[in-house]
Design a protein around this motif. Sequence first.
Motif, PDB file in Angstrom:
ATOM      1  N   LEU A  76       0.543   0.150   4.646  1.00  0.00           N
ATOM      2  CA  LEU A  76      -0.531  -0.775   4.997  1.00  0.00           C
ATOM      3  C   LEU A  76       0.114  -2.052   5.524  1.00  0.00           C
ATOM      4  O   LEU A  76       0.977  -2.627   4.850  1.00  0.00           O
ATOM      5  CB  LEU A  76      -1.385  -1.124   3.780  1.00  0.00           C
ATOM      6  CG  LEU A  76      -2.038   0.028   3.006  1.00  0.00           C
ATOM      7  CD1 LEU A  76      -2.745  -0.504   1.772  1.00  0.00           C
ATOM      8  CD2 LEU A  76      -3.012   0.779   3.882  1.00  0.00           C
ATOM      9  N   VAL A  77      -0.301  -2.495   6.697  1.00  0.00           N
ATOM     10  CA  VAL A  77       0.287  -3.675   7.301  1.00  0.00           C
ATOM     11  C   VAL A  77      -0.822  -4.608   7.764  1.00  0.00           C
ATOM     12  O   VAL A  77      -1.608  -4.270   8.649  1.00  0.00           O
ATOM     13  CB  VAL A  77       1.191  -3.315   8.493  1.00  0.00           C
ATOM     14  CG1 VAL A  77       1.800  -4.583   9.087  1.00  0.00           C
ATOM     15  CG2 VAL A  77       2.285  -2.343   8.065  1.00  0.00           C
ATOM     16  N   GLU A  78      -0.878  -5.798   7.138  1.00  0.00           N
ATOM     17  CA  GLU A  78      -1.889  -6.785   7.503  1.00  0.00           C
ATOM     18  C   GLU A  78      -1.390  -7.677   8.633  1.00  0.00           C
ATOM     19  O   GLU A  78      -0.179  -7.898   8.792  1.00  0.00           O
ATOM     20  CB  GLU A  78      -2.253  -7.690   6.324  1.00  0.00           C
ATOM     21  CG  GLU A  78      -2.772  -6.999   5.084  1.00  0.00           C
ATOM     22  CD  GLU A  78      -1.707  -6.836   4.035  1.00  0.00           C
ATOM     23  OE1 GLU A  78      -2.054  -6.769   2.837  1.00  0.00           O
ATOM     24  OE2 GLU A  78      -0.512  -6.793   4.402  1.00  0.00           O
ATOM     25  N   SER A  79      -2.328  -8.223   9.375  1.00  0.00           N
ATOM     26  CA  SER A  79      -2.029  -9.226  10.396  1.00  0.00           C
ATOM     27  C   SER A  79      -3.286 -10.035  10.653  1.00  0.00           C
ATOM     28  O   SER A  79      -4.376  -9.667  10.208  1.00  0.00           O
ATOM     29  CB  SER A  79      -1.532  -8.563  11.686  1.00  0.00           C
ATOM     30  OG  SER A  79      -2.542  -7.723  12.224  1.00  0.00           O
ATOM     31  N   GLY A  80      -3.118 -11.134  11.371  1.00  0.00           N
ATOM     32  CA  GLY A  80      -4.267 -11.930  11.783  1.00  0.00           C
ATOM     33  C   GLY A  80      -4.486 -13.199  10.993  1.00  0.00           C
ATOM     34  O   GLY A  80      -5.381 -13.981  11.311  1.00  0.00           O
ATOM     35  N   GLY A  81      -3.701 -13.435   9.974  1.00  0.00           N
ATOM     36  CA  GLY A  81      -3.853 -14.665   9.219  1.00  0.00           C
ATOM     37  C   GLY A  81      -3.401 -15.867  10.034  1.00  0.00           C
ATOM     38  O   GLY A  81      -2.811 -15.735  11.099  1.00  0.00           O
TER      39      GLY A  81
ATOM     40  N   CYS B 247      -5.774  -4.606   9.216  1.00  0.00           N
ATOM     41  CA  CYS B 247      -4.912  -3.844   8.315  1.00  0.00           C
ATOM     42  C   CYS B 247      -4.716  -2.465   8.914  1.00  0.00           C
ATOM     43  O   CYS B 247      -5.651  -1.657   8.949  1.00  0.00           O
ATOM     44  CB  CYS B 247      -5.535  -3.740   6.932  1.00  0.00           C
ATOM     45  SG  CYS B 247      -4.630  -2.658   5.791  1.00  0.00           S
ATOM     46  N   GLU B 248      -3.522  -2.220   9.419  1.00  0.00           N
ATOM     47  CA  GLU B 248      -3.202  -0.907   9.956  1.00  0.00           C
ATOM     48  C   GLU B 248      -2.687  -0.026   8.833  1.00  0.00           C
ATOM     49  O   GLU B 248      -1.809  -0.448   8.069  1.00  0.00           O
ATOM     50  CB  GLU B 248      -2.152  -1.033  11.052  1.00  0.00           C
ATOM     51  CG  GLU B 248      -2.632  -1.768  12.286  1.00  0.00           C
ATOM     52  CD  GLU B 248      -1.595  -1.754  13.394  1.00  0.00           C
ATOM     53  OE1 GLU B 248      -1.151  -2.832  13.803  1.00  0.00           O
ATOM     54  OE2 GLU B 248      -1.227  -0.651  13.839  1.00  0.00           O
ATOM     55  N   TYR B 249      -3.222   1.164   8.737  1.00  0.00           N
ATOM     56  CA  TYR B 249      -2.773   2.057   7.690  1.00  0.00           C
ATOM     57  C   TYR B 249      -2.365   3.401   8.282  1.00  0.00           C
ATOM     58  O   TYR B 249      -2.903   3.833   9.298  1.00  0.00           O
ATOM     59  CB  TYR B 249      -3.834   2.238   6.600  1.00  0.00           C
ATOM     60  CG  TYR B 249      -5.212   2.573   7.088  1.00  0.00           C
ATOM     61  CD1 TYR B 249      -6.112   1.570   7.421  1.00  0.00           C
ATOM     62  CD2 TYR B 249      -5.635   3.898   7.204  1.00  0.00           C
ATOM     63  CE1 TYR B 249      -7.381   1.872   7.862  1.00  0.00           C
ATOM     64  CE2 TYR B 249      -6.909   4.207   7.649  1.00  0.00           C
ATOM     65  CZ  TYR B 249      -7.772   3.183   7.966  1.00  0.00           C
ATOM     66  OH  TYR B 249      -9.039   3.490   8.410  1.00  0.00           O
ATOM     67  N   SER B 250      -1.408   4.019   7.644  1.00  0.00           N
ATOM     68  CA  SER B 250      -0.884   5.290   8.123  1.00  0.00           C
ATOM     69  C   SER B 250      -0.368   6.098   6.952  1.00  0.00           C
ATOM     70  O   SER B 250      -0.160   5.571   5.860  1.00  0.00           O
ATOM     71  CB  SER B 250       0.237   5.060   9.141  1.00  0.00           C
ATOM     72  OG  SER B 250       1.302   4.332   8.538  1.00  0.00           O
ATOM     73  N   GLY B 251      -0.169   7.373   7.192  1.00  0.00           N
ATOM     74  CA  GLY B 251       0.406   8.251   6.177  1.00  0.00           C
ATOM     75  C   GLY B 251      -0.594   9.054   5.395  1.00  0.00           C
ATOM     76  O   GLY B 251      -0.218   9.767   4.449  1.00  0.00           O
ATOM     77  N   TYR B 252      -1.893   8.942   5.770  1.00  0.00           N
ATOM     78  CA  TYR B 252      -2.913   9.725   5.087  1.00  0.00           C
ATOM     79  C   TYR B 252      -3.890  10.251   6.125  1.00  0.00           C
ATOM     80  O   TYR B 252      -4.373   9.496   6.968  1.00  0.00           O
ATOM     81  CB  TYR B 252      -3.668   8.864   4.068  1.00  0.00           C
ATOM     82  CG  TYR B 252      -4.786   9.598   3.374  1.00  0.00           C
ATOM     83  CD1 TYR B 252      -6.116   9.370   3.721  1.00  0.00           C
ATOM     84  CD2 TYR B 252      -4.523  10.522   2.368  1.00  0.00           C
ATOM     85  CE1 TYR B 252      -7.153  10.036   3.093  1.00  0.00           C
ATOM     86  CE2 TYR B 252      -5.553  11.190   1.728  1.00  0.00           C
ATOM     87  CZ  TYR B 252      -6.866  10.942   2.092  1.00  0.00           C
ATOM     88  OH  TYR B 252      -7.877  11.605   1.464  1.00  0.00           O
ATOM     89  N   ASP B 253      -4.210  11.529   6.063  1.00  0.00           N
ATOM     90  CA  ASP B 253      -5.135  12.093   7.037  1.00  0.00           C
ATOM     91  C   ASP B 253      -6.302  12.817   6.382  1.00  0.00           C
ATOM     92  O   ASP B 253      -6.956  13.638   7.003  1.00  0.00           O
ATOM     93  CB  ASP B 253      -4.387  13.040   7.988  1.00  0.00           C
ATOM     94  CG  ASP B 253      -3.720  14.195   7.242  1.00  0.00           C
ATOM     95  OD1 ASP B 253      -3.084  15.028   7.905  1.00  0.00           O
ATOM     96  OD2 ASP B 253      -3.835  14.262   5.999  1.00  0.00           O
TER      97      ASP B 253
ATOM     98  N   LYS C 180      -9.977   5.502  12.718  1.00  0.00           N
ATOM     99  CA  LYS C 180      -9.676   5.492  11.278  1.00  0.00           C
ATOM    100  C   LYS C 180      -8.211   5.171  11.023  1.00  0.00           C
ATOM    101  O   LYS C 180      -7.544   5.800  10.198  1.00  0.00           O
ATOM    102  CB  LYS C 180     -10.034   6.843  10.640  1.00  0.00           C
ATOM    103  CG  LYS C 180     -11.453   7.289  10.874  1.00  0.00           C
ATOM    104  CD  LYS C 180     -12.434   6.463  10.105  1.00  0.00           C
ATOM    105  CE  LYS C 180     -13.849   7.035  10.216  1.00  0.00           C
ATOM    106  NZ  LYS C 180     -14.836   6.242   9.444  1.00  0.00           N
ATOM    107  N   THR C 181      -7.716   4.166  11.752  1.00  0.00           N
ATOM    108  CA  THR C 181      -6.347   3.739  11.526  1.00  0.00           C
ATOM    109  C   THR C 181      -6.223   2.260  11.219  1.00  0.00           C
ATOM    110  O   THR C 181      -5.159   1.804  10.792  1.00  0.00           O
ATOM    111  CB  THR C 181      -5.471   4.051  12.759  1.00  0.00           C
ATOM    112  OG1 THR C 181      -5.995   3.335  13.883  1.00  0.00           O
ATOM    113  CG2 THR C 181      -5.425   5.536  13.054  1.00  0.00           C
ATOM    114  N   THR C 182      -7.297   1.529  11.447  1.00  0.00           N
ATOM    115  CA  THR C 182      -7.250   0.087  11.258  1.00  0.00           C
ATOM    116  C   THR C 182      -8.540  -0.402  10.617  1.00  0.00           C
ATOM    117  O   THR C 182      -9.635  -0.017  11.016  1.00  0.00           O
ATOM    118  CB  THR C 182      -7.047  -0.646  12.592  1.00  0.00           C
ATOM    119  OG1 THR C 182      -5.879  -0.147  13.236  1.00  0.00           O
ATOM    120  CG2 THR C 182      -6.874  -2.143  12.355  1.00  0.00           C
TER     121      THR C 182
END
Length: 127
Positions: free
Chosen positions: A4-9, A22-28, A75-77
């Motif tokens: 999970l990687v946040e950005s935009g603050g 919040c970009e998320y990966s590793g789950y489908d 469904k990635t962000t």
Amino acid sequence: HVQLVESGGGSVQAGGSLRLSCEYSGYDGSSYCLGWFRQGLGKEREGVAAIDSDGGTTYGDPVKGRFTISEDNAKTTMYLQMNSLSSEDTGMYYCAAVFGNRCGSRSTALGQSDYYYWGQGTQVTVS
């Protein structure tokens, strides 16, 4: 491997807006709960908003009507649109996820205990 990687603050004046990602990966899989949490200086971490894999949303009382949680079609962000910001919204914002389960009750969705994966946080400062 879930990430999970946040950005935009950032820094914004009172009354302004920010959008966190919040970009998320590793789950489908098809069942999950995603949430945003925040922690101000000297305060406990609190649940801000959550979104279920079926699109259902839940908001903490302090942000109702001002913040909107959403998810992209791929469904990635996950996003948190924050409007009418005040100094009370200042803090570190974290995204979190639990996979294989939906959000459940409002208290569960906004509580921390069921979330297994957490991002590193992104700072929001409102002055």
